[in-house]
Design a protein around this motif. Sequence first.
Motif, mmCIF file in Angstrom:
data_model
loop_
_atom_site.group_PDB
_atom_site.id
_atom_site.type_symbol
_atom_site.label_atom_id
_atom_site.label_comp_id
_atom_site.label_asym_id
_atom_site.label_seq_id
_atom_site.Cartn_x
_atom_site.Cartn_y
_atom_site.Cartn_z
ATOM 1 N N PHE A 1 0.844 -1.191 0.000
ATOM 2 C CA PHE A 1 0.000 0.000 0.000
ATOM 3 C C PHE A 1 0.893 1.261 0.000
ATOM 4 C CE2 PHE A 1 -2.536 3.079 2.547
ATOM 5 C CZ PHE A 1 -3.549 3.271 1.637
ATOM 6 N N GLU A 2 1.921 1.237 0.866
ATOM 7 C CA GLU A 2 2.844 2.393 0.936
ATOM 8 C C GLU A 2 3.620 2.511 -0.378
ATOM 9 O OE1 GLU A 2 2.599 4.471 3.219
ATOM 10 O OE2 GLU A 2 1.448 3.288 4.653
ATOM 11 N N TYR A 3 4.056 1.384 -0.914
ATOM 12 C CA TYR A 3 4.792 1.375 -2.179
ATOM 13 C C TYR A 3 3.900 1.979 -3.283
ATOM 14 C CZ TYR A 3 6.930 -0.443 -6.448
ATOM 15 O OH TYR A 3 7.467 -0.552 -7.700
ATOM 16 N N GLY A 4 2.616 1.600 -3.263
ATOM 17 C CA GLY A 4 1.667 2.122 -4.253
ATOM 18 C C GLY A 4 1.566 3.644 -4.173
ATOM 19 N N ASN A 5 1.551 4.165 -2.949
ATOM 20 C CA ASN A 5 1.489 5.627 -2.784
ATOM 21 C C ASN A 5 2.730 6.294 -3.369
ATOM 22 O OD1 ASN A 5 -1.000 5.580 -1.586
ATOM 23 N ND2 ASN A 5 -0.194 5.507 0.507
ATOM 24 N N GLN A 6 3.893 5.650 -3.137
ATOM 25 C CA GLN A 6 5.142 6.226 -3.694
ATOM 26 C C GLN A 6 5.100 6.213 -5.223
ATOM 27 O OE1 GLN A 6 8.307 3.808 -2.127
ATOM 28 N NE2 GLN A 6 7.791 4.363 -0.020
ATOM 29 N N ARG A 7 4.664 5.098 -5.787
ATOM 30 C CA ARG A 7 4.603 4.988 -7.253
ATOM 31 C C ARG A 7 3.600 5.985 -7.831
ATOM 32 N NH1 ARG A 7 7.958 3.865 -10.554
ATOM 33 N NH2 ARG A 7 6.520 3.037 -12.101
ATOM 34 N N ALA A 8 2.486 6.188 -7.099
ATOM 35 C CA ALA A 8 1.459 7.118 -7.584
ATOM 36 C C ALA A 8 2.041 8.517 -7.741
ATOM 37 C CB ALA A 8 0.271 7.125 -6.621
ATOM 38 N N ALA A 9 2.949 8.879 -6.827
ATOM 39 C CA ALA A 9 3.562 10.215 -6.913
ATOM 40 C C ALA A 9 4.425 10.311 -8.173
ATOM 41 C CB ALA A 9 4.407 10.475 -5.662
ATOM 42 N N VAL A 10 4.934 9.190 -8.663
ATOM 43 C CA VAL A 10 5.827 9.200 -9.830
ATOM 44 C C VAL A 10 5.041 9.034 -11.137
ATOM 45 C CG1 VAL A 10 7.817 8.030 -10.922
ATOM 46 C CG2 VAL A 10 7.686 8.207 -8.420
ATOM 47 N N VAL A 11 4.164 8.028 -11.191
ATOM 48 C CA VAL A 11 3.510 7.700 -12.475
ATOM 49 C C VAL A 11 2.043 8.142 -12.543
ATOM 50 C CG1 VAL A 11 5.029 5.722 -12.931
ATOM 51 C CG2 VAL A 11 2.861 5.351 -11.733
ATOM 52 N N GLY A 12 1.527 8.660 -11.437
ATOM 53 C CA GLY A 12 0.107 9.068 -11.398
ATOM 54 C C GLY A 12 -0.735 7.958 -10.793
ATOM 55 N N ARG A 13 -1.673 8.360 -9.955
ATOM 56 C CA ARG A 13 -2.508 7.391 -9.213
ATOM 57 C C ARG A 13 -3.198 6.404 -10.153
ATOM 58 N NH1 ARG A 13 -2.519 5.458 -4.468
ATOM 59 N NH2 ARG A 13 -2.031 7.482 -3.572
ATOM 60 N N GLU A 14 -3.651 6.927 -11.323
ATOM 61 C CA GLU A 14 -4.444 6.077 -12.223
ATOM 62 C C GLU A 14 -3.604 4.983 -12.884
ATOM 63 O OE1 GLU A 14 -3.572 9.127 -12.626
ATOM 64 O OE2 GLU A 14 -2.750 9.408 -14.629
ATOM 65 N N ASN A 15 -2.284 5.112 -12.797
ATOM 66 C CA ASN A 15 -1.415 4.104 -13.420
ATOM 67 C C ASN A 15 -0.846 3.109 -12.416
ATOM 68 O OD1 ASN A 15 -1.726 5.081 -16.063
ATOM 69 N ND2 ASN A 15 -0.415 6.826 -15.517
ATOM 70 N N VAL A 16 -1.340 3.175 -11.189
ATOM 71 C CA VAL A 16 -0.942 2.176 -10.189
ATOM 72 C C VAL A 16 -2.156 1.292 -9.945
ATOM 73 C CG1 VAL A 16 -0.130 1.808 -7.832
ATOM 74 C CG2 VAL A 16 0.676 3.794 -9.131
ATOM 75 N N PHE A 17 -1.962 -0.006 -10.123
ATOM 76 C CA PHE A 17 -3.080 -0.950 -10.027
ATOM 77 C C PHE A 17 -2.961 -1.674 -8.691
ATOM 78 C CE2 PHE A 17 -2.167 0.097 -14.335
ATOM 79 C CZ PHE A 17 -3.423 0.446 -14.817
ATOM 80 N N ASP A 18 -3.499 -1.001 -7.689
ATOM 81 C CA ASP A 18 -3.304 -1.475 -6.319
ATOM 82 C C ASP A 18 -4.418 -2.443 -5.942
ATOM 83 O OD1 ASP A 18 -2.880 -1.922 -3.693
ATOM 84 O OD2 ASP A 18 -2.671 0.178 -3.108
ATOM 85 N N PHE A 19 -4.075 -3.735 -5.983
ATOM 86 C CA PHE A 19 -5.034 -4.782 -5.618
ATOM 87 C C PHE A 19 -4.671 -5.370 -4.254
ATOM 88 C CE2 PHE A 19 -4.961 -4.910 -10.347
ATOM 89 C CZ PHE A 19 -6.297 -4.621 -10.578
ATOM 90 N N SER A 20 -4.052 -4.539 -3.402
ATOM 91 C CA SER A 20 -3.512 -5.104 -2.161
ATOM 92 C C SER A 20 -4.509 -5.088 -0.999
ATOM 93 C CB SER A 20 -2.230 -4.363 -1.770
ATOM 94 O OG SER A 20 -2.486 -2.999 -1.517
ATOM 95 N N LEU A 21 -5.283 -4.022 -0.851
ATOM 96 C CA LEU A 21 -6.081 -3.864 0.378
ATOM 97 C C LEU A 21 -7.526 -4.328 0.216
ATOM 98 C CD1 LEU A 21 -5.463 -0.386 2.062
ATOM 99 C CD2 LEU A 21 -4.812 -2.638 2.901
ATOM 100 N N GLY A 22 -8.103 -4.825 1.278
ATOM 101 C CA GLY A 22 -9.517 -5.228 1.261
ATOM 102 C C GLY A 22 -10.412 -4.132 1.809
#
Length: 394
Positions: A20-41
């Motif tokens: 989840f934290e990694y996804g937030n970091q990636r979102a800052a780089v590539v944009g939230r819409e380009n991170v496919f975060d299927f980690s949290l329920g």
Amino acid sequence: MVNPSMAALGNNRSTIRELFEYGNQRAAVVGRENVFDFSLGNPNVPAPDEVRQAILAEAAGDPVALHGYTSAQGAADVRQTLADDLNRRFGTAYTGDSLYLTVGAAAALSCAFKALACQGDEFVVLAPYFPEYLMFIESGAGAKAVIVPPSVEDFQINPDALEQRLSAHTKAVVINSPNNPSGAVYSEQTMRRLAELLQSKEKEYGHPIYLISDEPYRELVFDGVQVPFVPNYYDDTIVCYSYSKSLSLPGERIGYVLVPPQAADSAELYAAVCGAGRALGYVCAPSLFQRIAARCTGLTGDLAVYKTNRDLLFDGLTAMGYRCVKPAGAFYLFPQTLEPDDRAFCERAKKYDLLVVPGTDFGASGHMRISYCVATETIRRALPLFEKLAEEYR
Ligand code: PLP
């Protein structure tokens, strides 16, 4: 000096949180819409509108009563309303005195484990399992967790594998249907065979073996699948329920423990659950949301999007060659990874900004958990990336 095992628990984030934290970091780089975060329920379906209306109606009442402490076990009228609802749905005859309201399912489980655990006791957990069980059993209740390996062909219960792990030390068996992470719903046949096995083992060992049924996904099922109501199959059942998923209220922290009067030593057991809640410092469940739960009996969020997402993802992935048991409930898919090392596979998926959780975290290596409580569009856009990932293995 602080307790080192608690410090270790606090410092070691779970893989899911790390992702989840990694996804937030990636979102800052590539944009939230380009991170496919299927980690949290975390349910993406809003709570039903009736919840908001109920909050407004309650807010118009007496603020002192609204925000005050309730009885430790929850407000008596709320507990009776919830018991009436169970009776209506499952043909039971409970009263509010069988219910203990909690801070979600996590607290319900923690209270159940702590209420039961005595020196040397073992709690049997079936893989794949919700990873926090191990924390609650071992670090919370000071007992031992014994793991039954998964039945990967259907994610039902293999009675022989379970029987091998039962012993005179077994205090309880934990089940979770609909299941996180497999999405499996235990069939009526599975429940009957489980009940028969536990009844015969109770006789053999001469003491009760409780069945702790963790049911936060009870209403989240597809295609008209029926979820057997566990206490109707096995008397020595303790139900742990939560409104986190059914009403999409995970942050509000409301759920309950049900100790049916049919369970062995039920009065003592109910007192022990209350005692565990006291020892753990819960005081009472959130008073406003106790009332909201009572006002919203029988409701769920709109589950249609979960079914749409399940079908899209299941059909899409299996067409690409991913092997997967079709989930009947919850909002998770648990396919096999395309290499035996699921951690390596999930690392590789990150290259495409696909964030999925290794099955090893749930006691089932060679799998990945995909939480599909996300926008359907996210799944549509992620499927070509799953295809690119699959191409790497062809
Ligand atoms: N049990 C299972 C199987 C879960 O998946 C979860 C949450 O994801 C919980 C318990 C905890 O639920 P709650 O948020 O109500 O504490």
